[in-house]
Design an enzyme around this catalytic site. Sequence first.
Site, PDB file in Angstrom:
ATOM      1  N   SER A 441     -12.238   7.785  10.383  1.00 24.67           N
ATOM      2  CA  SER A 441     -12.068   8.335   9.042  1.00 24.67           C
ATOM      3  C   SER A 441     -10.907   9.315   8.974  1.00 24.67           C
ATOM      4  O   SER A 441     -10.471   9.653   7.887  1.00 24.67           O
ATOM      5  CB  SER A 441     -13.362   8.988   8.571  1.00 24.67           C
ATOM      6  OG  SER A 441     -13.955   9.719   9.601  1.00 24.67           O
ATOM      7  N   HIS A 462     -11.149   1.080   6.995  1.00 29.69           N
ATOM      8  CA  HIS A 462     -11.966   2.264   6.732  1.00 29.69           C
ATOM      9  C   HIS A 462     -13.010   1.948   5.664  1.00 29.69           C
ATOM     10  O   HIS A 462     -12.693   1.844   4.482  1.00 29.69           O
ATOM     11  CB  HIS A 462     -11.052   3.419   6.293  1.00 29.69           C
ATOM     12  CG  HIS A 462     -11.779   4.690   6.010  1.00 29.69           C
ATOM     13  ND1 HIS A 462     -11.398   5.589   5.059  1.00 29.69           N
ATOM     14  CD2 HIS A 462     -12.904   5.219   6.576  1.00 29.69           C
ATOM     15  CE1 HIS A 462     -12.233   6.609   5.028  1.00 29.69           C
ATOM     16  NE2 HIS A 462     -13.157   6.400   5.933  1.00 29.69           N
ATOM     17  N   GLU A 474     -10.606   0.662   2.663  1.00 21.56           N
ATOM     18  CA  GLU A 474      -9.219   1.078   2.794  1.00 21.56           C
ATOM     19  C   GLU A 474      -8.674   0.389   4.044  1.00 21.56           C
ATOM     20  O   GLU A 474      -9.197   0.630   5.134  1.00 21.56           O
ATOM     21  CB  GLU A 474      -9.227   2.601   3.016  1.00 21.56           C
ATOM     22  CG  GLU A 474      -8.219   3.382   2.261  1.00 21.56           C
ATOM     23  CD  GLU A 474      -8.372   4.896   2.490  1.00 21.56           C
ATOM     24  OE1 GLU A 474      -7.509   5.605   2.025  1.00 21.56           O
ATOM     25  OE2 GLU A 474      -9.328   5.369   3.137  1.00 21.56           O
ATOM     26  N   ASN A 512      -9.740  10.194   2.081  1.00 23.52           N
ATOM     27  CA  ASN A 512     -10.128  11.467   2.689  1.00 23.52           C
ATOM     28  C   ASN A 512      -9.056  12.539   2.510  1.00 23.52           C
ATOM     29  O   ASN A 512      -9.363  13.716   2.475  1.00 23.52           O
ATOM     30  CB  ASN A 512     -10.458  11.291   4.167  1.00 23.52           C
ATOM     31  CG  ASN A 512     -11.852  10.700   4.334  1.00 23.52           C
ATOM     32  OD1 ASN A 512     -12.661  10.755   3.411  1.00 23.52           O
ATOM     33  ND2 ASN A 512     -12.121  10.121   5.485  1.00 23.52           N
TER      34      ASN A 512
END
Length: 722
Positions: A441, A462, A474, A512
């Site tokens: 992540s 991801h 992702e 993120n």
Amino acid sequence: MTTSAPAESPPGAALSLELVDSVAVVTFDLPDEPVNKFTRGVRDEFAVLLERIEEDPTITAVVLASGKPDVFIAGADIEELLAIHSPGEAERLSAEGQAMLDRMERGKPVVAAIDGACLGAGLEAALACAWRVASENPKTILALPEVQLGLIPGAGGTQRLPRTVGLRSALDMILSGKNVRPKKALQIGLVDDLVHPAIVRDVALRRARELGAGTRRRSTGRLRRDAQSLLLDDNPLGRSVVFRQAREQTLKKTRGHYPAPLAALDAVAAGYQGGRERGLREEARLFGEMAATDVSKELIYLFFASNALKKDPGVANPAATASPVEKVGILGAGFMGAGIASVAAPQGTVVRLKDADTGRVAKGLASVREVLKERLAKKQITRQQFDDQLSLVSGTTDYSGFGNVDLVIEAVFEDLAVKHQVLREVELVAPADVIFATNTSTIPIARIAQASARPDRVLGMHFFSPVHKMPLLEVIVTPRTSDDVTATAVAYGKKLGKTVIVVNDGPGFYANRILSPYVNEAGKLLDEGAAIDAIDRALVAFGFPVGPITLIDEVGIDIAAKSGNIVADAFGERMVPSQSLQRVISAGRLGRKGRQGFYLYGPDGRKGDVDQTVYDLLPTGTHRAEISAEEIQRRCVLAMVNEAVRCLEDGILRSPRDGDVGAVFGIGFPPFRGGPFRYIDSLGAAEVVRQLEELDGRFPPRFEPSELLIDMARSGRKFGKL
Ligand code: NAI
């Protein structure tokens, strides 16, 4: 004996008519389109056809069928709606649709032969039919999904559906937009016959003949319902209870951000109070009103954006080819590894799950089983499918079974050394052309790829947790990732049912990275003495599904702190972590998983009130500062959207569209605001820059506006028009 006349269909037409004895079989097959929808052209053809049918005395009944595999009618033409700018125009469109279906309903009996998706205006057309035959095709679903686009059914759906299936079932469908499967549709009286797909047309023909000959009466769907609901619908007092409950539940769910479900409720109620004519007038008026709302425009934008992503191969290079993925090896059978396995098996993928010891492997297999069991319980799969899917997943503590995998997905601990170790190990046993996808992540993919002998075959996939529920994937590429590898990961992600965005490598990637300054700002507000629940309430009121402090507790305070440190290392001063988070993690609180965080948790993990003792750990102690909801929203949200623009500027994102979809589908950015870029467009870049500069004066350098944003403000351009 049946006699059949050649089909009448002008070249380029969407509707063709074929006479089978005295029955006119109308086949809908919109040229050059994967689905049938009611475009203006189709509506014109329909009007001509209805006249032709009315005037031909040899025709006694009609069958309405589709020429498309797996789709009956997918709905109205949404692009047409986007071109509409005034409520009046949309109201007229709705009234026209209503008039067309009224005319069909009053004319010779029409039987709908429903095989495949029957949605929106498609279901409204079916409801105006005298009889509905549906197929047991798994692709057959019936729904009025208009509220999901910020609209309401506009072609009589709010009036006909309650009279067909009863008030409760109708509200259930109209207010949620959810899909109804054929078996349930038969139960509630939404369809009249349920048959094998191969004989839908034949059964529909038979019903049409019977209706035409007067040996069968038009469907009265509601008679199938139980006496109790009949009583309820006919009793004004009972009805008012149902309406009140539905309104309360809707308000609770939409928190006042989505006007369409309430408008739909009003349209249904108008029909019960003032009769069908009044109900239809209200429906058209409210449809017009809803079509002109910003909420609807944003939801339709997201619908088109995610549809465009479904067709996007993820690479610009037309020579890139996606290879099939039939077997996947997953490293780490923990929370994410097992989650990924549980979405891979239902697609027929053979899955090999590896973890360090048999206990962990067994735990991973058990959680895959749990997810599949939930699907079985919800009747989304049969017992046979459950068994088949489960049998595709096996576990191991060594690399046995990895010799013929097409793709390895790594989901071990978030630790570079461990990731390097498993990458080296798996490359020794897997085929030379295996793709290695890491689910990290936060760690830049290029750093993980440093341990690889074949960095061109390494990329990030991801997933978001819980994997079986979160729609985004992702895919992260490094400058060395080959286009074929990217295309394969994107194609496989789509096969798993995910909406896939491709982003370039960098700390935090996209989702993120934009989450970090948002969560960090919440921490800074805590540092200043804001109340925990005030912060969460403000952002829930903005439209996020949960507030940032609840989110930290959910993700794990340790994980949030770790990810905060990574972005702080990468981006320096503007992302320096809050003192509050550091102190809470130093005190050993982990959030929900440790049953101790910013909130209280019951033994079953259920979240309670704010844990007041946590304030003792924070810089301002028990002293609370009054910070307005507006200031909380502005600070957290602008920190996020400014970072989103930086991601575009830095080339992490390919387009604002990807950024909007990524934020809405990945981290719960409010859908009715369209995403960070649409949000900036709606405020105007100049206004966003003004607000950022004001905040930057108070909290330098956290809110320094990005160059691109300043540029947009100067030129007056919009991201939607980049
Ligand atoms: P987890 O702790 O539940 O699972 C990790 C698993 O990897 C454990 O079962 C562990 O025994 C296993 N493992 C460790 N070393 C191994 C080795 N050498 N060989 C095989 N298995 C090994 O962690 P979780 O949450 O599943 O995270 C895994 C990865 O996914 C991390 O990189 C994390 O950053 C990432 N991620 C996590 C998300 C989340 O919400 N938890 C979301 C997206 C990504």
